[in-house]
Design a protein around this motif. Structure first.
Motif, PDB file in Angstrom:
ATOM      1  N   SER A 126       0.957  -1.158   0.176  1.00 32.26           N
ATOM      2  CA  SER A 126      -0.090  -0.058   0.031  1.00 32.26           C
ATOM      3  C   SER A 126       0.739   1.137  -0.091  1.00 32.26           C
ATOM      4  O   SER A 126       2.105   1.377   0.135  1.00 32.26           O
ATOM      5  CB  SER A 126      -0.807   0.075   1.229  1.00 32.26           C
ATOM      6  OG  SER A 126      -0.070   0.200   2.409  1.00 32.26           O
ATOM      7  N   THR A 127       0.354   2.509  -0.240  1.00 35.04           N
ATOM      8  CA  THR A 127       1.131   3.575  -0.340  1.00 35.04           C
ATOM      9  C   THR A 127       1.590   3.814   1.227  1.00 35.04           C
ATOM     10  O   THR A 127       2.647   4.669   1.338  1.00 35.04           O
ATOM     11  CB  THR A 127       0.200   4.924  -0.643  1.00 35.04           C
ATOM     12  OG1 THR A 127      -0.976   4.836   0.168  1.00 35.04           O
ATOM     13  CG2 THR A 127      -0.026   4.666  -2.092  1.00 35.04           C
ATOM     14  N   VAL A 152       3.296  -0.587  -5.850  1.00 37.78           N
ATOM     15  CA  VAL A 152       2.743   0.420  -5.012  1.00 37.78           C
ATOM     16  C   VAL A 152       1.395   0.474  -5.408  1.00 37.78           C
ATOM     17  O   VAL A 152       0.947   1.061  -6.273  1.00 37.78           O
ATOM     18  CB  VAL A 152       3.322   1.737  -4.601  1.00 37.78           C
ATOM     19  CG1 VAL A 152       2.719   2.379  -3.604  1.00 37.78           C
ATOM     20  CG2 VAL A 152       4.798   1.270  -4.128  1.00 37.78           C
ATOM     21  N   GLY A 161      -2.891   2.017  -4.209  1.00 35.69           N
ATOM     22  CA  GLY A 161      -3.737   2.908  -3.551  1.00 35.69           C
ATOM     23  C   GLY A 161      -5.055   3.156  -4.078  1.00 35.69           C
ATOM     24  O   GLY A 161      -5.720   2.520  -4.965  1.00 35.69           O
ATOM     25  N   VAL A 172      -0.174   2.529  -8.240  1.00 37.90           N
ATOM     26  CA  VAL A 172       0.117   3.841  -8.008  1.00 37.90           C
ATOM     27  C   VAL A 172       1.425   4.337  -8.762  1.00 37.90           C
ATOM     28  O   VAL A 172       1.723   5.378  -9.517  1.00 37.90           O
ATOM     29  CB  VAL A 172       0.185   4.454  -6.598  1.00 37.90           C
ATOM     30  CG1 VAL A 172       0.767   5.931  -6.423  1.00 37.90           C
ATOM     31  CG2 VAL A 172      -1.182   4.423  -5.987  1.00 37.90           C
ATOM     32  N   GLU A 225      -5.084   8.428  -5.354  1.00 38.29           N
ATOM     33  CA  GLU A 225      -3.500   8.453  -5.332  1.00 38.29           C
ATOM     34  C   GLU A 225      -3.150   7.902  -6.666  1.00 38.29           C
ATOM     35  O   GLU A 225      -1.746   8.252  -6.805  1.00 38.29           O
ATOM     36  CB  GLU A 225      -3.146   7.478  -4.248  1.00 38.29           C
ATOM     37  CG  GLU A 225      -3.612   7.945  -2.903  1.00 38.29           C
ATOM     38  CD  GLU A 225      -3.313   6.687  -1.924  1.00 38.29           C
ATOM     39  OE1 GLU A 225      -2.696   6.979  -0.644  1.00 38.29           O
ATOM     40  OE2 GLU A 225      -3.935   5.565  -1.945  1.00 38.29           O
TER      41      GLU A 225
END
Length: 351
Positions: A220-221, A264, A266, A254, A270
């Motif tokens: 995840s971010t 990554v 999100g 993202v 994002e």
């Protein structure tokens, strides 16, 4: 005039040859052999052996000379190898752009000019003289427009190329082919990448680069590890499906971090961007504009475009500010700038 027509085996290039012949030009046909299709298990695709025979058959029907250009080595260097390296580097390449700029409108155009003629293709685009220069314009058929792939063409190229079907709609092109008695008048279109014949780009990269693909983390971010993945080459910025994770809200890619092997993900917000930098920027007019220009910016082929401001920078770069965030602004793809129906230029989206 003498015109060398790049014939892919499809209806568009065959119709282009027929239209030019009907206008009284001396037409020659050429097909590029760009990939080794000897393994029949790979299936068929654009520029494959079946298409070569379709092009030969169309040339025979029209009674024009026909040639086959063996460009496998050149195409492999300029298009295929770069395609593989880009995916391994976490980019999302568009192989049609270097194919056009470095193969069709470089190698083939040089041959056409050496023969004292021009080069014609079946692209859906138009060229006009405007204000003492050549302008690259969108096609009459908006649904078929291919100018996104042609933004690297400059004044010298546009002075020597023809797009005979650019002012027609697809049904009119098929009708022209049928009127000329061409067997491929009703031939289905090819949408896939010509050298990825099974439609699986990730698998193609793995076959071409054994041992260079490595697994990694999907995070995840905020840095939370959500899953493992089979390589960054399997993802593109803005992607939603096939992430291998579930949750109450959709997740999107993202960014890709190939140096760490991380993907990554999100939220949609994002994964959206309102600013980007383009590199290797080309301007159709030749020189960059003296200052910022307002334009419609397309960040992928099927993107309708969004209003934005393009600020030329030194080093063939440009800073682009969009009027609203756009999801899926993927590094490696092109950002192409339009003013009305005219292509101003474009460049490669940087990371």
């Amino acid at each position: 005039m003498r015109v060398l027509v790049a014939m892919s085996g499809g209806v568009d290039s065959a119709a282009a040859a027929a239209l030019l012949q009907a206008e009284g030009h001396e037409v020659l046909g050429v097909t590029m052999r760009v990939f080794d299709y000897s393994d029949r298990a790979r299936g068929r695709s654009c520029c494959g052996p079946d298409d070569l025979e379709d092009a030969r058959r169309a040339a025979r029907r029209l009674g024009i000379p026909f040639y086959v250009a063996d460009l496998e080595e050149h195409f492999g260097r300029s298009v295929v190898d770069r395609f593989v390296e880009d995916y391994l580097d976490g980019l999302t390449p568009n192989p049609c752009i270097p194919c056009n700029s470095e193969v069709k409108f470089d190698w083939l155009l040089k041959r056409a000019r050496a023969l004292g003629g021009k080069l014609a293709t079946g692209h859906y685009a138009r060229v006009e003289r405007r204000g003492g220069r050549y302008a690259l314009l969108t096609a009459a058929d908006d649904a078929k427009d291919q100018t996104y792939f042609l933004y690297r063409l400059g004044q010298d190229e546009l002075a020597h190329v023809l797009f005979p079907v650019g002012g027609l709609r697809k049904p009119e092109v098929r009708a022209a082919a049928a009127a000329a008695g061409l067997a491929n008048a009703a031939k289905a279109e090819s949408q896939e990448i010509c050298f990825v014949t099974d439609g699986d780009a990730a698998r193609f990269v793995e076959l071409r680069a054994p041992g260079r693909v490595r697994e990694g983390e999907l995070v995840s971010t905020s840095g939370e590890v959500l899953a493992r993945h089979g390589g960054v080459h399997r993802f593109t910025v803005g992607q939603r499906r096939g992430l291998g994770v579930t949750g109450p809200a959709p997740r999107y890619v993202v960014r890709l971090e190939p140096e760490r092997g991380r993907v990554v993900v999100g939220t949609a917000d994002e994964a959206s961007r309102a600013e980007l930098t383009a590199t290797d920027v080309r301007w159709v007019a030749g020189a960059p504009p003296p200052g910022p220009v307002e334009a419609r910016v397309r960040v992928r082929h099927r993107h309708e475009g969004v209003a934005g401001t393009v600020r030329p920078l030194c080093g063939a770069r440009a800073e682009v500010t969009l009027s609203r965030p756009v999801r899926g602004v993927a590094p490696g793809q092109a950002a192409v700038f339009y003013a009305g129906d005219e292509v101003l230029g474009g460049g490669r989206i940087a990371r």
